[in-house]
Design a protein around this motif. Structure first.
Motif, PDB file in Angstrom:
ATOM      1  N   UNK A  82      20.684  98.714  51.212  1.00 30.36           N
ATOM      2  CA  UNK A  82      19.754  99.949  52.032  1.00 30.36           C
ATOM      3  C   UNK A  82      19.287  99.851  53.539  1.00 30.36           C
ATOM      4  N   UNK A  83      19.682 101.103  53.573  1.00 25.64           N
ATOM      5  CA  UNK A  83      19.190 101.365  55.299  1.00 25.64           C
ATOM      6  C   UNK A  83      18.038 102.379  55.609  1.00 25.64           C
ATOM      7  N   UNK A  84      16.535 101.214  56.344  1.00 26.87           N
ATOM      8  CA  UNK A  84      15.663 102.296  56.687  1.00 26.87           C
ATOM      9  C   UNK A  84      15.634 101.725  57.686  1.00 26.87           C
ATOM     10  N   UNK A  85      15.352 103.512  58.914  1.00 24.43           N
ATOM     11  CA  UNK A  85      15.518 103.667  60.693  1.00 24.43           C
ATOM     12  C   UNK A  85      16.061 102.823  61.358  1.00 24.43           C
ATOM     13  N   UNK A  86      17.405 102.496  61.002  1.00 27.84           N
ATOM     14  CA  UNK A  86      19.040 101.670  61.462  1.00 27.84           C
ATOM     15  C   UNK A  86      18.878 100.291  60.702  1.00 27.84           C
ATOM     16  N   UNK A  87      17.849  99.600  59.678  1.00 28.83           N
ATOM     17  CA  UNK A  87      17.376  98.350  60.321  1.00 28.83           C
ATOM     18  C   UNK A  87      18.249  98.596  58.207  1.00 28.83           C
ATOM     19  N   UNK A  88      19.221  97.520  58.019  1.00 26.14           N
ATOM     20  CA  UNK A  88      20.242  97.721  56.499  1.00 26.14           C
ATOM     21  C   UNK A  88      19.022  95.765  55.964  1.00 26.14           C
ATOM     22  N   UNK A  89      18.629  96.390  54.502  1.00 26.22           N
ATOM     23  CA  UNK A  89      17.751  94.780  53.870  1.00 26.22           C
ATOM     24  C   UNK A  89      18.451  95.158  52.503  1.00 26.22           C
ATOM     25  N   UNK A  90      18.907  93.969  51.409  1.00 30.17           N
ATOM     26  CA  UNK A  90      19.339  93.322  50.784  1.00 30.17           C
ATOM     27  C   UNK A  90      18.249  92.911  49.857  1.00 30.17           C
ATOM     28  N   UNK A  91      18.335  93.814  48.604  1.00 32.14           N
ATOM     29  CA  UNK A  91      17.696  94.471  47.382  1.00 32.14           C
ATOM     30  C   UNK A  91      17.334  92.911  46.655  1.00 32.14           C
ATOM     31  N   UNK A  92      16.326  91.720  46.604  1.00 34.55           N
ATOM     32  CA  UNK A  92      17.149  90.520  46.678  1.00 34.55           C
ATOM     33  C   UNK A  92      15.804  90.393  45.094  1.00 34.55           C
TER      34      UNK A  92
END
Length: 129
Positions: A82-92
């Protein structure tokens, strides 16, 4: 005679298009969108402490160690980006069952920074493929 010629031309076109010219199949590949946008999401942060998680706070719901860049959500599959405010995160990880699909929880290693993060309501999130 003119009508016979016209009928003959129509017949020749019919024969050519239906029997002599090989069929053409047009394949259109439907591409999935590059991302899905979610509006009105709530974002918070958490750290690896027993009062915020469980008795094994360094292990996420996917069975692996938590990491900065990890995010908890109750509906997206593990590994989703997922991308939030240009930063990528991974659901874990997952949140408590009382939270719905619209709630995301970013892992931050520092408890103080996680507390300072606060609650962001009404956020836009992009789910990347």
């Amino acid at each position: 005679i003119k009508t016979i010629k016209i009928n003959l031309i129509i017949f020749v076109i019919f024969v050519l298009t239906n029997f002599l010219i090989p069929e053409r199949t047009i394949v259109v590949e439907a591409k999935e969108p590059e991302y899905v946008v979610l509006f009105g999401q709530t974002i918070t942060a958490y750290s690896a402490s027993e009062d915020e998680t469980d008795s094994d706070p360094r292990i996420a719901a996917n069975g692996k160690e938590v990491f900065e860049g990890g995010i908890a959500n109750n509906c997206l599959p593990f590994g989703a980006k997922v991308e939030i405010n240009g930063e990528i995160f991974e659901v874990n990880d997952r949140k408590n069952k009382r939270y719905g699909c619209e709630w995301f929880d970013i892992f931050i290693d520092s408890k103080q920074e996680a507390l300072q993060f606060g609650i962001w309501k009404g956020q836009t999130i992009r789910i990347l493929n």
